[in-house]
Design an enzyme around this catalytic site. Sequence first.
Site, PDB file in Angstrom:
ATOM      1  N   ALA B  55       0.957  -1.210  -0.019  1.00 43.87           N
ATOM      2  CA  ALA B  55       0.039   0.083   0.115  1.00 43.87           C
ATOM      3  C   ALA B  55       0.950   1.253  -0.077  1.00 43.87           C
ATOM      4  O   ALA B  55       0.388   2.192  -1.011  1.00 43.87           O
ATOM      5  CB  ALA B  55      -1.119  -0.220   1.267  1.00 43.87           C
ATOM      6  N   HIS B 277      -5.528 -18.182  10.501  1.00 40.90           N
ATOM      7  CA  HIS B 277      -5.210 -18.848   9.302  1.00 40.90           C
ATOM      8  C   HIS B 277      -4.982 -20.450   9.487  1.00 40.90           C
ATOM      9  O   HIS B 277      -4.310 -20.795  10.572  1.00 40.90           O
ATOM     10  CB  HIS B 277      -3.738 -18.448   8.709  1.00 40.90           C
ATOM     11  N   SER B 295       1.567 -21.700   3.053  1.00 40.09           N
ATOM     12  CA  SER B 295       0.389 -21.072   2.117  1.00 40.09           C
ATOM     13  C   SER B 295      -0.665 -21.894   2.010  1.00 40.09           C
ATOM     14  O   SER B 295      -0.821 -22.989   2.041  1.00 40.09           O
ATOM     15  CB  SER B 295       0.867 -20.969   0.803  1.00 40.09           C
ATOM     16  N   ARG B 341     -11.002 -19.686   5.453  1.00 43.03           N
ATOM     17  CA  ARG B 341     -10.024 -19.840   6.520  1.00 43.03           C
ATOM     18  C   ARG B 341     -10.778 -19.924   7.830  1.00 43.03           C
ATOM     19  O   ARG B 341     -10.513 -21.048   8.741  1.00 43.03           O
ATOM     20  CB  ARG B 341      -9.269 -18.715   6.565  1.00 43.03           C
ATOM     21  N   HIS B 412      -3.189 -14.406  11.564  1.00 41.40           N
ATOM     22  CA  HIS B 412      -2.738 -14.167  10.564  1.00 41.40           C
ATOM     23  C   HIS B 412      -3.036 -12.792  10.083  1.00 41.40           C
ATOM     24  O   HIS B 412      -2.041 -12.165   9.202  1.00 41.40           O
ATOM     25  CB  HIS B 412      -3.117 -15.248   9.402  1.00 41.40           C
ATOM     26  N   LEU B 452      -3.171  -8.888  -0.877  1.00 35.53           N
ATOM     27  CA  LEU B 452      -2.035  -7.902  -1.883  1.00 35.53           C
ATOM     28  C   LEU B 452      -3.056  -7.254  -2.773  1.00 35.53           C
ATOM     29  O   LEU B 452      -2.586  -6.196  -3.060  1.00 35.53           O
ATOM     30  CB  LEU B 452      -1.497  -9.333  -2.703  1.00 35.53           C
TER      31      LEU B 452
END
Lengths: 257, 648, 230
Positions: B55, B277, B295, B341, B412, B452
Amino acid sequence: MRLILHVWRQSGPNAPGRMVRYDAPNVDEHMSFLEMLDVVNEELIKKNEEPIHFDHDCREGICGACGFMVNGVAHGIQPRTTVCQLHMRHFKDGDEVYIEPFRAVAFPIVKDLVINRSAFDRIISAGGYISTPTGSAVDANAVLVRKENADLAMDAAACIGCGACVAACPNASASLFTGAKISHLNLLPQGRAEAGERVRGMVEAMNSEQFGNCTNIGECEAVCPKGISIENIARMNREYLSAIWSERPETGGGDGG
Amino acid sequence: MPEVLTTPITSPKLDSRIPEGPIQDKWETAQFKMKLVNPANKRKYKVIVVGSGLAGGAAAASLGELGYNVKCFTYNDSPRRAHSIAAQGGINAAKNYQNDGDSVYRLFYDTVKGGDYRAREANVYRLAQVSVNIIDQCVAQGVPFAREYGGTLANRSFGGAQVSRTFYARGQTGQQLLLGAYQALMRQVDAGTVTLFPRTEMLDVIVVDGRARGIVTRNLLTGQIDVHMADCVILGTGGYGNVFYLSTNAKNCNATAAWRAYKRGAYFANPCFTQIHPTCIPVSGEYQSKLTLMSESLRNDGRIWVPKNAGDQRRASQIPEDERDYFLERRYPAFGNLVPRDVASRAAKAVCDEGRGVGPSGLGVYLDFADSIHRLGRHKIEERYGNLFEMYESITGENPYEAPMRIFPAVHYTMGGLWVDYNLMSTVPGLFVGGEANFSDHGANRLGASALMQGLADGYFVLPYTIGNFLADHRPDKLDEHCPEALEALTNVKDITKRLISVNGKSTVDELHRHLGKVMWNKCGMARNAAGLQEAISEIRAIREEFWKDVKVVGTDGDLNHTLEKANRVADFMELGELICRDALTRAESCGGHFREEYQTPEGEAKRDDENFSFVSAWEYKGASIDPELHKEHLTFEHVKPSQRSYK
Amino acid sequence: MSTATLNTPSRSLLGFYSTTLGKKLVMAITGFILVGFVVGHMAGNLQVFMGREVFNRYAALLHSSAGLLWSIRIVLLASVVMHIVSAIQLALLDRKARPQAYVKWKSTKSTYASRTMYWSGPIIFVFIVYHLQHLTTGRLHPTQPFPGYHMAYENVVTGFQVVPVSLFYIFAMVLLCMHLYHGIWSMFQTLGVAHPRYTPLLRNLAVAISFAVLAGFSSVPLAVMLGFVR
Ligand SMILES: Cc1cc2nc3c(=O)[nH]c(=O)nc-3n(C[C@H](O)[C@H](O)[C@H](O)COP(=O)(O)OP(=O)(O)OC[C@H]3O[C@@H](n4cnc5c(N)ncnc54)[C@H](O)[C@@H]3O)c2cc1C
Ligand code: HEM
Ligand code: HEM
Ligand code: SF4
Ligand code: F3S
Ligand code: FES
């Protein structure tokens, strides 16, 4: 297990430094190397002493903040591993462990094991980018990229900027770091327009930061936590030579301002 | 819901400034309506960007490119090390390159639904719209996304999504995206439009006549405390997951920037929306300093299971198929291992509570690749997850190609953050917030590969417009670094630093932080209830008192001092933790990452209460000893009609 | 592109040389010439085994055209000088790059040869200087039959019958072998020749040449000492 640590302590950039001996009595094999130091530091703080300063952040081997010499090897002897990912199961009871900062005139020591790697940022700002103003991009699939090139570029782009290559190089050369970034960008069609200016700018920046020269010794590639190959140094040399060769004095070459 | 119900009123202080018109046109209309700054004047405007992550970095680079006079601050030694670097799995975009029925509308729909109907539709739609530009921008910058042999971009499907819209660069997507932004930033630094301030931590916001006019910073190398004035301030300072001590966040991630802004009048929204997570490496001991994420993409090819009967001590390999419980596939046939999640995490907690957890601590479940290795061959799996498997082995010493991984949920991501309007401006005019630091787009739960996307959307494509619009209304006037407000903020920061050093007690910062983290995790973690939350609040107050009575900070404030830095950040966590619990307590419903045991369906699924809680809670700071005031932004859903999320 | 790189030094020849890569290029090219000479010279020397006439005829041949001879000599001399000058400049640079040595440093991969280029090189140079006095001018060993190339064979034989001299030659050849062992491969790396498939071959080529040079050159003093050549 119990370890004997010899750690480089230096209170400030200009202060004299020395190796200090510490006892790490109960080290768990599942600890990471940094967690082992955390425990040592907690003890120091309780004894009203300053903890051993070392840079770290992600502790996942990706940010590149951590890094120091462990028994004479950058990031320690475990291949393809940053020191934050180095686990104590690789040591055995009674081991003596030497811990020193990365040493290079271009990486001045800030405190203890903390060094200043801003020279890397200056090398990047000398051409380690592709000039695409925000919003000016064409559709992502408009330019096809050979998978081989994409993969090679990715291999090189995996560099985390930790500086271990410089630390391990007998000449304190930054060729692997610089070569990796040049390879990453020059391998992609998007990067070709500025290829010549890029390699020239970055090589000169690398020189003016007082890094040493590469005599192709290869220590860098051995300690690089991301396994960056010195093939990238050869590619940098090649790109540089062809940039000089194809130099047309009257035109300024690709201009990305 | 029937009309007779009194629909909650949005607090007058919370003007979300959502543009008129059909949702598809809102952003374009807004862009057109925005006032522009005369190019010749841009240089005269000083813009402060705190943060060099996706950002902050993207915003600073883009604003510098536009010609503004930008200062960019980060506590890292290089902007390239911002925490965004750690993102692994990928980034979403509605490109529909795979022709599998994706679209801007579908991405919008999935995100609102995935957020359990606690996000602003207009924002989410804009996010989905610009997602496509992000990929174009990043590819042009040289981000080496994975590609097919034909040379086109590759995609994969990612937690919770039934289309393949996730772009990725091996297991290092965040790294590559951040390096793209970082390189764009360094290009501006070289061009002289952006000035970098690495190893410089922002410790306060300067508010003059109700408008953010600057910040106070501490140079982490020299301890020097300075005032920086500007025409507007942008925070891209990331999330506050580290309030739990153990999380997947980088060690230095903290809430100080957001928290000090909160104390200067920026409302804090939905603090209790924290994401756990499901796929992290289990804790191995007291000394544990952080948790490592595996991941989510692993769930595409890995099957999650535990032994059928409690206390089964056998090794995974020795447990026959019919004695294994693939509990996600069993409970959610439609989505199986790919449920969102929050759902996956709670399911894992449930089986561990039943005593069926695996590993030494009993807090873990298996993530098994045997089948897919058998189906696709080892090299395919290696190609997809090679570096993740390496990471797992280097940490646990176990080889996931042979034995299944052990995973357990961990804190997370934080959906909550500073409240912002459609233009990403907080309740303090001139103070903008982007990325994980704001509360905006993910509602009560964030879908994988969407952070992201949001960070870059805010930085590249939203802030550069909305900042211009704001500045166009404000002449670049003379900024006085010695105005009373600046001096007041300066002394405030100096006082805090002095106080921290002068306590000189017996407990280390980490001990106190760990203590706070345990309380947060046990009473405000995966499952919460009123009684527990009340206890938590009083316990946190006690720990906070202990902190200020007994914390030990060695060294001086005149040079690099990690202990002091940590203490400064933990001091704020001690306050934020209480607000999180307070928010969790007032939200008497279960939604997304916020699960209140009192509110669940018979099958143990989260039970939302749209009648009474379809709002954003925004907390206003009232003073040290006074309770914060709750303001509500009512949420309306015209396009995605709220329904009980079902992944069965 | 970047303001810092507009009109960069490397746009002029001198500026180009001012970068480390420029100097490395000079080293590679001069190194290449020197290697070429060494290989050729070795081949020539092996004619010692074909007897006195052949060898002296060969020596005479070399000297048949003064023009050719001197142009070769000038190229060689220039190469050695440039090679050494850039080597020394780079060496100084590298020393500056790490003023403070590690308390502990461990090699993980690199070869001994690669780390000692700055030693093997100069010693070879010393050898050459001695060698010219020894077999080209003969100034160092008045006992030898001279004048010059007319009796090259005799000079070689009597020269190498002095055991310490032969041993010094062999010692120098070992260092030359080391220098080339790394140097030749390094040369390709410097010139940017790198390819996943061919680079390993180049490595082997370097090894082959360096050991051939060692064997070829050393065989002469050895043969003389052992009395095969008399
Ligand atoms: C392990 C992990 C994996 C993830 N994987 C994914 C994924 O696959 N896909 C996805 O979409 N998302 C993922 N996320 C989430 C995503 O990475 C983050 O939400 C996102 O990168 C946040 O970016 P940001 O720019 O908002 O903040 P950050 O990247 O955290 O940057 C914060 C910046 O602010 C600076 N800063 C903070 N406070 C101060 C201060 N007081 N003074 C000065 N500077 C300050 C920091 O130095 C830093 O530069 C992952 C997160 C984690 C932890
Ligand atoms: C006389 C003093 C000499 C010195 C100080 C010297 C030193 C060096 C050094 C430091 C290198 C750099 C290694 C590298 O960068 O990889 C080098 C390379 C080389 N040297 Fe020498 N050397 C000398 C003589 C010679 C001689 C006589 C030969 C040939 C017979 C030779 C052949 C080479 C070759 C082929 C290379 C590789 C070029 C390159 O790496 O780019 N050198 N030398
Ligand atoms: C055992 C090994 C060697 C033998 C027997 C040998 C032999 C000779 C002889 C007989 C000459 C004189 C030729 C003449 O004057 O006509 C000569 C010249 C020379 N040798 Fe060697 N040599 C050896 C090794 C080397 C090596 C290793 C080098 C360089 C690295 C070298 C470099 C030269 C040079 C530069 C000359 C001068 C050539 C000239 O006249 O210009 N020699 N050598
Ligand atoms: S090349 Fe390797 S060692 Fe060098 S900085 Fe990059 S990652 Fe670190
Ligand atoms: S170790 Fe040094 S000499 Fe070159 S190959 Fe690596 S940089
Ligand atoms: S701490 Fe980030 S790489 Fe080690």
